[in-house]
Write an enzyme that holds these catalytic residues in place. Structure first.
Site, PDB file in Angstrom:
ATOM      1  NE  ARG A 216      -4.295  -1.302  -0.007  1.00 33.04           N
ATOM      2  CZ  ARG A 216      -4.456  -2.278  -0.896  1.00 33.04           C
ATOM      3  NH1 ARG A 216      -3.487  -2.572  -1.748  1.00 33.04           N
ATOM      4  NH2 ARG A 216      -5.588  -2.963  -0.947  1.00 33.04           N
ATOM      5  CD  GLU A 245      -2.346   3.654  -5.220  1.00 34.07           C
ATOM      6  OE1 GLU A 245      -3.467   3.149  -5.374  1.00 34.07           O
ATOM      7  OE2 GLU A 245      -1.335   2.985  -5.024  1.00 34.07           O
ATOM      8  CG  HIS A 264      -2.752  -0.221  -6.565  1.00 35.69           C
ATOM      9  ND1 HIS A 264      -3.202   0.373  -5.407  1.00 35.69           N
ATOM     10  CD2 HIS A 264      -2.795  -1.567  -6.321  1.00 35.69           C
ATOM     11  CE1 HIS A 264      -3.525  -0.557  -4.526  1.00 35.69           C
ATOM     12  NE2 HIS A 264      -3.287  -1.747  -5.063  1.00 35.69           N
TER      13      HIS A 264
HETATM   14  O1  LIG Z   1      -5.825  -5.326  -2.356  1.00 39.32           O
HETATM   15  C1  LIG Z   1      -5.783  -5.721  -3.519  1.00 39.32           C
HETATM   16  O2  LIG Z   1      -6.379  -6.762  -3.895  1.00 39.32           O
HETATM   17  C2  LIG Z   1      -5.035  -4.970  -4.570  1.00 39.32           C
HETATM   18  O3  LIG Z   1      -4.279  -3.939  -4.040  1.00 39.32           O
HETATM   19  C3  LIG Z   1      -5.935  -4.532  -5.687  1.00 39.32           C
HETATM   20  O4  LIG Z   1      -5.162  -4.300  -6.806  1.00 39.32           O
HETATM   21  C4  LIG Z   1      -6.785  -3.353  -5.367  1.00 39.32           C
HETATM   22  O5  LIG Z   1      -7.530  -3.032  -6.520  1.00 39.32           O
HETATM   23  P1  LIG Z   1      -8.641  -1.914  -6.571  1.00 39.32           P
HETATM   24  O6  LIG Z   1      -9.762  -2.313  -5.708  1.00 39.32           O
HETATM   25  O7  LIG Z   1      -7.993  -0.661  -6.031  1.00 39.32           O
HETATM   26  O8  LIG Z   1      -9.020  -1.829  -7.991  1.00 39.32           O
END
Ligand SMILES: O=C(O)[C@H](O)[C@H](O)COP(=O)(O)O
Length: 391
Positions: A216, A245, A264
């Site tokens: 993170r 972010e 990310h």
């Molecule tokens: O926690 C996770 O699974 C990852 O960091 C994932 O890429 C988060 O994705 P988001 O919900 O921000 O699209």
């Protein structure tokens, strides 16, 4: 007898959300898929279930007074859930821990190979310090060992629980590792706080040259990281996760030491996102005590062979060519670096938009590699170590 009504509010960017959640045996489902910014108290007042990704903060401010009795995040990280409050209220919750581990490992493997071919590291001569040995960190440690790297692992909660001596203190990693990589959850308070786990003090202690963050963003103090990069032109960073972010610090993104910058997406292979959804779906089925009927595999495209033209006999270059044929990491990096001219208003839209419409990237087991000519025994062994499927 009529089936009970179940209103589900879901983030529209959960992969396959309509197919997975619009039919649940024994319920008359009302599925309401909206952008994450449209998920609010009013919409949730008469909802029973909430399904999110990481951009919705799930807490008293969102749910107090609503009918929601179960919330699931289709992500590994759950720092956006106030789990203490949810438990106090008797609201069930689930994360998708373990779902996209493979995707993050493929990102890390490609990144290590990229750093190797760019002469930033020599894989077998590198001591890697892995901070956080949950599912991802532990699997990465095992992979790096098999690649011949010296591996130092730091994980205080595991060290306390397991009481064994295979873990290192953070200061030992900082003093001895050439490269450190973060795989911790974001924890904001308490004994195992990871917010700014790597800050000015830790960076002053660090004797190595490279830092990776795929955990993170705010696990690393990004301002301190910028100063650290400024201090020596041989230092480098590879960030997938950024403080603030979707508005990463422009100066950090622009820095020549920012050798691999991605928005990310480590966990965003198609199969990773599908597994995120499957974990959330199964958690909901368990909560409702119903038999799962939706099968993720039916909604995924078929595997496709990828032909790889071998550049030379050198194993690491062959592996790099194969890995980047499956996952062109440099494209993500080039895209993110191209945002340097954007205004402060445009940058977050570019960051979030790219993630939402991320190019399809298949899990390596779903994209068998066909080499253009024979490969030596060592390369063959290493292709298996990094999880490539060969035909
Ligand atoms: O926690 C996770 O699974 C990852 O960091 C994932 O890429 C988060 O994705 P988001 O919900 O921000 O699209």
């Amino acid at each position: 007898m009529t089936s009970p009504h179940l209103k589900i509010v879901a983030d529209a960017h959960i992969w396959g959300v309509e197919n997975a959640f619009s039919r649940l045996p024994g319920y008359e489902v009302e599925l309401c898929c909206v952008e994450s910014r449209a998920i609010n108290r009013q919409l949730l007042m008469d909802a029973d279930i909430l399904l999110t990704r990481s951009s919705t903060r799930v807490d008293a401010a969102l749910l107090d007074g609503s009918r929601v009795r179960f919330a699931a995040t289709a992500t590994i990280g759950d720092d956006h859930y106030d789990k203490h409050w949810l438990d106090q209220q008797g609201i069930g919750w689930a994360n998708a821990a373990g779902s996209s581990t493979g995707s993050v490992i493929e990102y890390m493997t490609t990144l290590l190979l990229e750093l190797h071919v760019q002469n930033m590291i020599s894989i077998p001569d590198t001591t890697i310090g892995i901070i956080g040995a949950g599912r991802i960190g532990a699997r990465l440690a095992s992979l790096c060992q098999k690649l011949g790297m010296k591996v130092m692992v730091n994980d205080p909660p595991r060290q306390r629980a397991e009481g064994n001596h295979s873990f290192y203190e953070l200061n030992e990693l900082l003093e001895q590792a050439d490269l450190i990589t973060l795989h911790t959850p974001l924890i904001r308070h308490g004994q195992d706080c990871t917010h700014h786990l790597i800050g000015k003090t830790e960076l002053e202690q660090f004797n190595g040259r490279g830092i990776i963050n795929a955990a993170r963003g705010s696990c690393i103090d990004n301002q301190a990281l910028l100063h650290w990069l400024d201090g020596d032109s041989t230092r480098f960073a590879a960030l997938d996760c950024w403080e603030y972010e979707p508005t990463p610090m422009q100066a950090l993104l622009a820095h020549p030491g920012m050798v691999i910058a991605t928005p990310h997406i480590a966990g965003h292979s198609l199969d990773g996102k599908a597994a995120n959804t499957a974990f959330a779906y199964l958690a909901l089925c368990r909560f409702l005590n119903i038999e799962p009927t939706w099968q993720m595999a039916h909604d995924l495209p078929e595997a496709q062979n990828i032909k790889v033209i071998i550049p030379s006999g050198e194993p690491w270059f062959t592996l790099h060519t194969a890995a980047t044929a499956l996952y062109p990491l440099a494209d993500d990096h080039a895209t993110m670096k191209s945002w340097l001219d954007l205004t402060d208003d445009e940058l977050p839209n570019a960051f979030s938009g790219y993630r939402r419409h991320y190019p399809v990237r298949r899990a390596w087991q779903q994209a068998p590699v066909h080499f253009s000519s024979g490969i030596c025994a060592e390369t063959r062994h290493l292709t298996h170590v990094i999880g490539l499927k060969t035909v």
